[in-house]
Structure formats: C-alpha cells, structure tokens
Design a protein around this motif. Structure first.
Motif, PDB file in Angstrom:
ATOM      1  N   MET A 103      73.270  39.880  72.522  1.00 20.26           N
ATOM      2  CA  MET A 103      74.160  39.496  71.457  1.00 20.26           C
ATOM      3  C   MET A 103      74.444  37.997  71.543  1.00 20.26           C
ATOM      4  O   MET A 103      74.787  37.480  72.597  1.00 20.26           O
ATOM      5  CB  MET A 103      75.465  40.275  71.589  1.00 20.26           C
ATOM      6  N   THR A 104      74.293  37.284  70.462  1.00 21.67           N
ATOM      7  CA  THR A 104      74.529  35.847  70.452  1.00 21.67           C
ATOM      8  C   THR A 104      75.973  35.556  70.080  1.00 21.67           C
ATOM      9  O   THR A 104      76.617  36.308  69.359  1.00 21.67           O
ATOM     10  CB  THR A 104      73.590  35.150  69.451  1.00 21.67           C
ATOM     11  N   ALA A 105      76.472  34.434  70.568  1.00 16.07           N
ATOM     12  CA  ALA A 105      77.842  34.027  70.247  1.00 16.07           C
ATOM     13  C   ALA A 105      77.888  33.492  68.821  1.00 16.07           C
ATOM     14  O   ALA A 105      76.927  32.895  68.336  1.00 16.07           O
ATOM     15  CB  ALA A 105      78.301  32.953  71.224  1.00 16.07           C
ATOM     16  N   ARG A 106      79.000  33.731  68.159  1.00 20.47           N
ATOM     17  CA  ARG A 106      79.163  33.252  66.787  1.00 20.47           C
ATOM     18  C   ARG A 106      79.352  31.746  66.789  1.00 20.47           C
ATOM     19  O   ARG A 106      79.901  31.176  67.719  1.00 20.47           O
ATOM     20  CB  ARG A 106      80.372  33.922  66.157  1.00 20.47           C
ATOM     21  N   GLU A 107      78.931  31.106  65.719  1.00 18.45           N
ATOM     22  CA  GLU A 107      79.050  29.652  65.615  1.00 18.45           C
ATOM     23  C   GLU A 107      80.384  29.240  65.009  1.00 18.45           C
ATOM     24  O   GLU A 107      80.954  28.241  65.401  1.00 18.45           O
ATOM     25  CB  GLU A 107      77.893  29.107  64.759  1.00 18.45           C
ATOM     26  N   HIS A 108      80.898  30.002  64.049  1.00 20.84           N
ATOM     27  CA  HIS A 108      82.146  29.658  63.375  1.00 20.84           C
ATOM     28  C   HIS A 108      83.199  30.738  63.610  1.00 20.84           C
ATOM     29  O   HIS A 108      82.886  31.923  63.614  1.00 20.84           O
ATOM     30  CB  HIS A 108      81.919  29.487  61.868  1.00 20.84           C
ATOM     31  N   TYR A 109      84.442  30.283  63.803  1.00 20.08           N
ATOM     32  CA  TYR A 109      85.538  31.196  64.091  1.00 20.08           C
ATOM     33  C   TYR A 109      86.672  31.010  63.090  1.00 20.08           C
ATOM     34  O   TYR A 109      86.950  29.888  62.661  1.00 20.08           O
ATOM     35  CB  TYR A 109      86.096  30.944  65.495  1.00 20.08           C
ATOM     36  N   SER A 110      87.358  32.093  62.762  1.00 18.58           N
ATOM     37  CA  SER A 110      88.568  32.022  61.957  1.00 18.58           C
ATOM     38  C   SER A 110      89.721  31.619  62.881  1.00 18.58           C
ATOM     39  O   SER A 110      89.537  31.486  64.095  1.00 18.58           O
ATOM     40  CB  SER A 110      88.855  33.374  61.314  1.00 18.58           C
ATOM     41  N   VAL A 111      90.904  31.450  62.319  1.00 14.44           N
ATOM     42  CA  VAL A 111      92.068  31.084  63.127  1.00 14.44           C
ATOM     43  C   VAL A 111      92.341  32.156  64.185  1.00 14.44           C
ATOM     44  O   VAL A 111      92.550  31.842  65.360  1.00 14.44           O
ATOM     45  CB  VAL A 111      93.306  30.871  62.221  1.00 14.44           C
ATOM     46  N   THR A 112      92.318  33.404  63.787  1.00 17.92           N
ATOM     47  CA  THR A 112      92.566  34.499  64.725  1.00 17.92           C
ATOM     48  C   THR A 112      91.499  34.555  65.808  1.00 17.92           C
ATOM     49  O   THR A 112      91.802  34.723  66.995  1.00 17.92           O
ATOM     50  CB  THR A 112      92.621  35.837  63.969  1.00 17.92           C
ATOM     51  N   GLU A 113      90.247  34.399  65.423  1.00 15.58           N
ATOM     52  CA  GLU A 113      89.155  34.428  66.398  1.00 15.58           C
ATOM     53  C   GLU A 113      89.218  33.231  67.338  1.00 15.58           C
ATOM     54  O   GLU A 113      88.924  33.355  68.526  1.00 15.58           O
ATOM     55  CB  GLU A 113      87.813  34.469  65.670  1.00 15.58           C
ATOM     56  N   ALA A 114      89.609  32.065  66.805  1.00 13.41           N
ATOM     57  CA  ALA A 114      89.755  30.876  67.651  1.00 13.41           C
ATOM     58  C   ALA A 114      90.869  31.086  68.672  1.00 13.41           C
ATOM     59  O   ALA A 114      90.734  30.694  69.832  1.00 13.41           O
ATOM     60  CB  ALA A 114      90.038  29.651  66.794  1.00 13.41           C
ATOM     61  N   ALA A 115      91.957  31.711  68.244  1.00 12.62           N
ATOM     62  CA  ALA A 115      93.056  32.003  69.175  1.00 12.62           C
ATOM     63  C   ALA A 115      92.584  32.945  70.267  1.00 12.62           C
ATOM     64  O   ALA A 115      92.905  32.745  71.450  1.00 12.62           O
ATOM     65  CB  ALA A 115      94.234  32.596  68.414  1.00 12.62           C
ATOM     66  N   ASP A 116      91.817  33.951  69.918  1.00 14.24           N
ATOM     67  CA  ASP A 116      91.274  34.873  70.918  1.00 14.24           C
ATOM     68  C   ASP A 116      90.309  34.148  71.853  1.00 14.24           C
ATOM     69  O   ASP A 116      90.325  34.358  73.065  1.00 14.24           O
ATOM     70  CB  ASP A 116      90.555  36.044  70.245  1.00 14.24           C
ATOM     71  N   TYR A 117      89.466  33.295  71.292  1.00 16.16           N
ATOM     72  CA  TYR A 117      88.474  32.558  72.076  1.00 16.16           C
ATOM     73  C   TYR A 117      89.152  31.662  73.114  1.00 16.16           C
ATOM     74  O   TYR A 117      88.697  31.560  74.250  1.00 16.16           O
ATOM     75  CB  TYR A 117      87.593  31.730  71.146  1.00 16.16           C
ATOM     76  N   LEU A 118      90.267  31.012  72.717  1.00 14.28           N
ATOM     77  CA  LEU A 118      90.975  30.115  73.622  1.00 14.28           C
ATOM     78  C   LEU A 118      92.087  30.818  74.398  1.00 14.28           C
ATOM     79  O   LEU A 118      92.795  30.177  75.173  1.00 14.28           O
ATOM     80  CB  LEU A 118      91.574  28.940  72.840  1.00 14.28           C
ATOM     81  N   SER A 119      92.259  32.111  74.161  1.00 20.29           N
ATOM     82  CA  SER A 119      93.313  32.895  74.818  1.00 20.29           C
ATOM     83  C   SER A 119      94.694  32.294  74.564  1.00 20.29           C
ATOM     84  O   SER A 119      95.490  32.101  75.487  1.00 20.29           O
ATOM     85  CB  SER A 119      93.058  33.009  76.320  1.00 20.29           C
ATOM     86  N   THR A 120      94.949  31.957  73.303  1.00 17.42           N
ATOM     87  CA  THR A 120      96.239  31.419  72.896  1.00 17.42           C
ATOM     88  C   THR A 120      96.754  32.220  71.714  1.00 17.42           C
ATOM     89  O   THR A 120      96.138  33.203  71.309  1.00 17.42           O
ATOM     90  CB  THR A 120      96.134  29.934  72.482  1.00 17.42           C
ATOM     91  N   THR A 121      97.854  31.772  71.149  1.00 13.30           N
ATOM     92  CA  THR A 121      98.411  32.449  69.980  1.00 13.30           C
ATOM     93  C   THR A 121      97.889  31.814  68.697  1.00 13.30           C
ATOM     94  O   THR A 121      97.433  30.661  68.694  1.00 13.30           O
ATOM     95  CB  THR A 121      99.943  32.354  69.976  1.00 13.30           C
ATOM     96  N   VAL A 122      97.980  32.562  67.620  1.00  7.57           N
ATOM     97  CA  VAL A 122      97.594  32.044  66.308  1.00  7.57           C
ATOM     98  C   VAL A 122      98.497  30.867  65.946  1.00  7.57           C
ATOM     99  O   VAL A 122      98.045  29.873  65.367  1.00  7.57           O
ATOM    100  CB  VAL A 122      97.668  33.159  65.241  1.00  7.57           C
ATOM    101  N   ARG A 123      99.764  30.975  66.299  1.00  6.78           N
ATOM    102  CA  ARG A 123     100.705  29.894  65.994  1.00  6.78           C
ATOM    103  C   ARG A 123     100.274  28.582  66.653  1.00  6.78           C
ATOM    104  O   ARG A 123     100.380  27.509  66.044  1.00  6.78           O
ATOM    105  CB  ARG A 123     102.096  30.292  66.480  1.00  6.78           C
ATOM    106  N   PHE A 124      99.794  28.624  67.883  1.00  4.22           N
ATOM    107  CA  PHE A 124      99.326  27.422  68.569  1.00  4.22           C
ATOM    108  C   PHE A 124      98.125  26.819  67.845  1.00  4.22           C
ATOM    109  O   PHE A 124      98.055  25.598  67.665  1.00  4.22           O
ATOM    110  CB  PHE A 124      98.971  27.740  70.026  1.00  4.22           C
ATOM    111  N   ILE A 125      97.191  27.653  67.428  1.00  2.00           N
ATOM    112  CA  ILE A 125      96.012  27.165  66.699  1.00  2.00           C
ATOM    113  C   ILE A 125      96.437  26.510  65.388  1.00  2.00           C
ATOM    114  O   ILE A 125      95.960  25.439  65.028  1.00  2.00           O
ATOM    115  CB  ILE A 125      95.009  28.313  66.435  1.00  2.00           C
TER     116      ILE A 125
END
Length: 73
Positions: free
Chosen positions: A1-23
């Motif tokens: 499985m390849t990693a996705r190139e583009h992330y939504s706000v929610t996915e970016a928060a998951d990727y960085l292990s932070t909250t959506v509010r921080f993103i």
C-alpha cells in the motif's frame, strides 16, 4: 500500500498526531504550506514533513553548553 500524497485537515491531524484545531491554527497563521482545492484545504505529505523538520531541536551536549557560555561572556 502506498502512502497518500495529499491530506485533508483531519488526515493531516492524524498524520501529525495532533488535533484538528492545531492544524487549522497552523493554516490561519500560515505556518505550514497548504493548497486550496475549491473550498477545501489540502496538504502535501512533503510539506507536513518539512514543517516537522523545521521544528527540530538539537540535543544539548557539554560542548554546546561551553560554546554558548563563551559567547555570552
């Protein structure tokens, strides 16, 4: 499985292990590169990794403490 190139706000928060509010704060302060696709905000994985790398802090060593003390004197 390849990693996705583009992330939504929610996915970016998951990727960085932070909250959506921080993103969203990063976007509002323009501290991270983002792309507008219509009304949506998207992030490239490389831009998220660059943001994390820009916050890198080197560990303190005895040599660095001595060097900093010499500069202060």
């Amino acid at each position: 499985m390849t990693a996705r190139e583009h992330y939504s706000v929610t996915e970016a928060a998951d990727y960085l292990s932070t909250t959506v509010r921080f993103i969203r704060r990063l976007v509002a302060d323009r501290r991270v590169r983002f792309y507008k696709v219509g009304r949506y905000v998207r992030f490239k994985r490389a831009d998220l990794e660059a943001y994390v790398e820009s916050g890198r802090v080197e560990p303190i060593t005895a040599a660095s403490v001595r060097r900093d003390l010499r500069r202060a004197a």
